[in-house]
Design an enzyme around this catalytic site. Sequence first.
Site, PDB file in Angstrom:
ATOM      1  CG  ASP A  24     -13.275   6.544  -2.265  1.00  0.00           C
ATOM      2  OD1 ASP A  24     -13.167   6.300  -0.978  1.00  0.00           O
ATOM      3  OD2 ASP A  24     -12.160   6.667  -3.047  1.00  0.00           O
TER       4      ASP A  24
ATOM      5  NE  ARG B 174      -3.994   0.491   1.714  1.00  0.00           N
ATOM      6  CZ  ARG B 174      -5.322   0.654   2.247  1.00  0.00           C
ATOM      7  NH1 ARG B 174      -5.426   1.359   3.256  1.00  0.00           N
ATOM      8  NH2 ARG B 174      -6.276   0.021   1.640  1.00  0.00           N
TER       9      ARG B 174
ATOM     10  NE  ARG C 261     -10.600  -5.309  -0.128  1.00  0.00           N
ATOM     11  CZ  ARG C 261      -9.581  -4.643  -0.110  1.00  0.00           C
ATOM     12  NH1 ARG C 261     -10.339  -3.469   0.662  1.00  0.00           N
ATOM     13  NH2 ARG C 261      -8.284  -4.437   0.018  1.00  0.00           N
TER      14      ARG C 261
ATOM     15  CG  HIS D 119      -8.257   0.122  -3.492  1.00  0.00           C
ATOM     16  ND1 HIS D 119      -7.524  -0.939  -2.883  1.00  0.00           N
ATOM     17  CD2 HIS D 119      -8.977   0.322  -2.107  1.00  0.00           C
ATOM     18  CE1 HIS D 119      -7.714  -1.273  -1.754  1.00  0.00           C
ATOM     19  NE2 HIS D 119      -8.587  -0.465  -1.143  1.00  0.00           N
TER      20      HIS D 119
ATOM     21  CB  CYS E 298     -14.011   1.696  -1.045  1.00  0.00           C
ATOM     22  SG  CYS E 298     -13.819   3.301  -0.882  1.00  0.00           S
TER      23      CYS E 298
ATOM     24  CD  GLN F 122     -12.974  -1.457  -1.594  1.00  0.00           C
ATOM     25  OE1 GLN F 122     -12.153  -1.691  -0.530  1.00  0.00           O
ATOM     26  NE2 GLN F 122     -14.423  -2.082  -1.421  1.00  0.00           N
TER      27      GLN F 122
HETATM   28  N1   CP Z   1     -11.417  -0.174   1.581  1.00  0.00           N
HETATM   29  C1   CP Z   1     -10.334  -0.324   2.138  1.00  0.00           C
HETATM   30  O1   CP Z   1      -9.261  -0.603   1.521  1.00  0.00           O
HETATM   31  O2   CP Z   1     -10.076  -0.332   3.433  1.00  0.00           O
HETATM   32  P1   CP Z   1      -8.612   0.038   4.327  1.00  0.00           P
HETATM   33  O3   CP Z   1      -8.226   1.484   4.114  1.00  0.00           O
HETATM   34  O4   CP Z   1      -9.326   0.049   5.931  1.00  0.00           O
HETATM   35  O5   CP Z   1      -7.858  -1.049   4.161  1.00  0.00           O
HETATM   36  N1  NVA Z   2      -9.707   6.847  -1.910  1.00  0.00           N
HETATM   37  C1  NVA Z   2      -9.697   6.434  -0.586  1.00  0.00           C
HETATM   38  C2  NVA Z   2      -9.774   4.835  -0.486  1.00  0.00           C
HETATM   39  C3  NVA Z   2      -9.626   4.379   0.546  1.00  0.00           C
HETATM   40  C4  NVA Z   2      -9.926   2.971   0.759  1.00  0.00           C
HETATM   41  C5  NVA Z   2      -8.206   6.761  -0.284  1.00  0.00           C
HETATM   42  O1  NVA Z   2      -7.048   6.272  -0.945  1.00  0.00           O
HETATM   43  O2  NVA Z   2      -7.955   7.216   1.024  1.00  0.00           O
END
Ligand code: CP
Ligand code: NVA
Length: 316
Positions: free
Chosen positions: A224, A101, A292, A128, A264, A131
């Site tokens: 989102d 990440r 997930r 992502h 999400c 997701q």
């Molecule tokens: N939706 C998602 O990726 O959640 P987290 O940021 O908690 O991993």
């Molecule tokens: N767009 C959001 C998604 C979180 C799962 C972010 O990147 O923070």
Amino acid sequence: MNKDLLSINDLSVEEMQIVFRRADEIRKDAKRYENLLKGRTLALIFEKPSTRTRVSFEVGMWQLGGKSIYMNWNDMQLSRGESIKDTTKVMERYVDGIVARVYSHREVEELSRNAKIPVINGLSDLEHPCQVLADMYTIREKKKVLKGLKLAYLGDGASNVCHSLMLACTKLGMDMYVACPEKYSPNKEILKQAEENSRKFWTTLKIVPKVAQAVTNADIIYTDTWVSMGEEEQAKKRKKDLRPYQLNSEVLKLAKKDCLVMHCLAAHRGQEITDEVIDGPNSVVFDQAENRLHVQKALLTMMLREPPKQVFRPFY
Ligand code: CP
Ligand code: NVA
């Protein structure tokens, strides 16, 4: 199947269908899969916070008989300047796969370029994919089909989740309408790829300025956060600019009666979505979160194909 999953476009339609069917199978017969990844280790290298992604990958590995190691970027030598290349070359001697990440998509690309082992994008600024695979699986579970459905996305059109949705919907036979202000339009390269998909798969993709243009007759409304991780400094401006794109009960009335409400998560209640809508009967946000786990378990069984690492080398 590609070695890595950095983008939804790394998967063909057939591969996505296989992921969904494998997820169904694992849910039905978990016992059969409980030792499938025995001896395998997955490293999770995270530069940003996470609840769902971290827990679902860690629990998923455990349920498949493998092990996971969570590494906060700041606790690694990466934070003191060790290169991604050197880190990757070391990690691949220990583990069988990496979920990363990251802030910049380039970082996950660099991991992928340097690693012989599979690299999975657990969220970057651009995409992502895990997701959105779980989201497509959720829609398939609720609606039985994907083809012919209309998904309306409201808010930040340049969010990683919106980008992956654009690539997935256009490929899987769904029409997608993104309602966003012009300056929050999707990334041009992603838009180009999604438009190519929509030409190839005869789907519609439209970026529109008004919420009503997107949600009228929609089968799914998705939103989102307005302030993604790493954008905190622009929070005030973003909340003001994106306010007209809130998913509330007035907006929901314009969609089909059985429209799914998706997010999400993490949600910012009262901002991009109201309590009434996220807690209402159309909402499937917690099923999305659960899925997930199922979808990523399927992915792991498909991606961690190599035998476990040889930990003992005879000393001749
Ligand atoms: N939706 C998602 O990726 O959640 P987290 O940021 O908690 O991993
Ligand atoms: N767009 C959001 C998604 C979180 C799962 C972010 O990147 O923070």
